[in-house]
Design a protein around this motif. Sequence first.
Motif, mmCIF file in Angstrom:
data_model
loop_
_atom_site.group_PDB
_atom_site.id
_atom_site.type_symbol
_atom_site.label_atom_id
_atom_site.label_comp_id
_atom_site.label_asym_id
_atom_site.label_seq_id
_atom_site.Cartn_x
_atom_site.Cartn_y
_atom_site.Cartn_z
ATOM 1 N N GLY A 192 18.800 -32.117 1.383
ATOM 2 C CA GLY A 192 18.676 -31.297 0.191
ATOM 3 C C GLY A 192 19.262 -29.927 0.413
ATOM 4 N N PHE A 193 19.193 -29.118 -0.636
ATOM 5 C CA PHE A 193 19.610 -27.724 -0.551
ATOM 6 C C PHE A 193 18.814 -26.915 -1.560
ATOM 7 C CE2 PHE A 193 22.450 -29.714 -3.593
ATOM 8 C CZ PHE A 193 22.506 -28.811 -4.639
ATOM 9 N N PHE A 194 18.605 -25.627 -1.230
ATOM 10 C CA PHE A 194 17.869 -24.739 -2.119
ATOM 11 C C PHE A 194 18.712 -24.404 -3.342
ATOM 12 C CE2 PHE A 194 15.632 -22.762 1.814
ATOM 13 C CZ PHE A 194 14.726 -23.806 1.841
ATOM 14 N N THR A 195 18.105 -24.480 -4.527
ATOM 15 C CA THR A 195 18.778 -24.084 -5.756
ATOM 16 C C THR A 195 18.231 -22.763 -6.294
ATOM 17 O OG1 THR A 195 17.275 -25.368 -7.150
ATOM 18 C CG2 THR A 195 19.290 -26.475 -6.401
ATOM 19 N N GLU A 196 17.001 -22.427 -5.889
ATOM 20 C CA GLU A 196 16.389 -21.158 -6.302
ATOM 21 C C GLU A 196 15.278 -20.800 -5.335
ATOM 22 O OE1 GLU A 196 13.879 -19.323 -10.085
ATOM 23 O OE2 GLU A 196 15.012 -21.168 -10.362
ATOM 24 N N ILE A 197 15.189 -19.526 -4.964
ATOM 25 C CA ILE A 197 14.098 -19.039 -4.125
ATOM 26 C C ILE A 197 13.111 -18.364 -5.068
ATOM 27 C CG2 ILE A 197 13.461 -17.634 -2.141
ATOM 28 C CD1 ILE A 197 15.611 -19.876 -1.587
ATOM 29 N N PRO A 211 12.543 -17.997 8.722
ATOM 30 C CA PRO A 211 13.119 -16.649 8.740
ATOM 31 C C PRO A 211 13.878 -16.367 7.440
ATOM 32 C CG PRO A 211 13.587 -17.817 10.794
ATOM 33 C CD PRO A 211 12.999 -18.818 9.837
ATOM 34 N N GLU A 212 13.859 -15.112 7.031
ATOM 35 C CA GLU A 212 14.465 -14.728 5.753
ATOM 36 C C GLU A 212 15.943 -15.110 5.669
ATOM 37 O OE1 GLU A 212 14.543 -10.874 2.858
ATOM 38 O OE2 GLU A 212 12.798 -11.293 4.125
ATOM 39 N N LYS A 213 16.655 -15.098 6.796
ATOM 40 C CA LYS A 213 18.084 -15.434 6.768
ATOM 41 C C LYS A 213 18.336 -16.870 6.317
ATOM 42 C CE LYS A 213 18.549 -16.801 11.632
ATOM 43 N NZ LYS A 213 19.184 -16.498 12.908
ATOM 44 N N TYR A 214 17.315 -17.725 6.379
ATOM 45 C CA TYR A 214 17.453 -19.118 5.941
ATOM 46 C C TYR A 214 17.068 -19.305 4.468
ATOM 47 C CZ TYR A 214 18.099 -20.471 10.794
ATOM 48 O OH TYR A 214 18.588 -20.602 12.072
ATOM 49 N N LEU A 215 16.465 -18.306 3.864
ATOM 50 C CA LEU A 215 16.011 -18.409 2.475
ATOM 51 C C LEU A 215 17.125 -17.979 1.527
ATOM 52 C CD1 LEU A 215 12.375 -17.084 2.769
ATOM 53 C CD2 LEU A 215 13.112 -19.428 2.322
ATOM 54 N N THR A 216 18.143 -18.818 1.438
ATOM 55 C CA THR A 216 19.293 -18.523 0.595
ATOM 56 C C THR A 216 19.626 -19.730 -0.271
ATOM 57 O OG1 THR A 216 20.842 -19.249 2.301
ATOM 58 C CG2 THR A 216 20.286 -16.908 2.259
ATOM 59 N N VAL A 217 20.053 -19.465 -1.486
ATOM 60 C CA VAL A 217 20.494 -20.543 -2.368
ATOM 61 C C VAL A 217 21.670 -21.246 -1.699
ATOM 62 C CG1 VAL A 217 21.554 -21.050 -4.606
ATOM 63 C CG2 VAL A 217 19.662 -19.419 -4.462
ATOM 64 N N GLY A 218 21.628 -22.562 -1.707
ATOM 65 C CA GLY A 218 22.669 -23.362 -1.082
ATOM 66 C C GLY A 218 22.350 -23.795 0.337
ATOM 67 N N LYS A 219 21.293 -23.233 0.945
ATOM 68 C CA LYS A 219 20.918 -23.605 2.315
ATOM 69 C C LYS A 219 20.572 -25.086 2.367
ATOM 70 C CE LYS A 219 19.645 -23.364 6.575
ATOM 71 N NZ LYS A 219 20.702 -23.623 7.527
ATOM 72 N N GLU A 220 21.244 -25.812 3.260
ATOM 73 C CA GLU A 220 21.040 -27.255 3.388
ATOM 74 C C GLU A 220 20.008 -27.573 4.459
ATOM 75 O OE1 GLU A 220 24.918 -28.905 4.092
ATOM 76 O OE2 GLU A 220 25.540 -28.553 2.025
#
Length: 98
Positions: A91-96, A68-77
């Motif tokens: 891990g965590f997102f650094t860039e979408i 879901p789009e609400k999870y596609l955020t920088v910093g999401k672990e």
Amino acid sequence: MIRVLAELEFFKKEGGRNNAIVTGYRPVFNGLNDTSAISGRIILLNREFLFPGEKEIVEIDFLDGFIPEKYLTVGKEFTFEEGLSVILGKGFFTEIIQ
């Protein structure tokens, strides 16, 4: 396809994976939706192998519609696993990129 950059920390622990991962490795990822684990493909950007105990920025490809789009955020672990039983790392997102 959803494409992200993420920092992965590949755990080195008893009972975990002892071998390196390579581009194309497909673990399951947890914490990226409300209900289930999601398969994704890891692409190593700056090396051929990622060994237990190492951290690296990688690209991960996911199929559309599973996050879901609400999870596609920088910093999401998230965590990643092999066979839904052995947590290999986090891990965590650094860039979408998408």
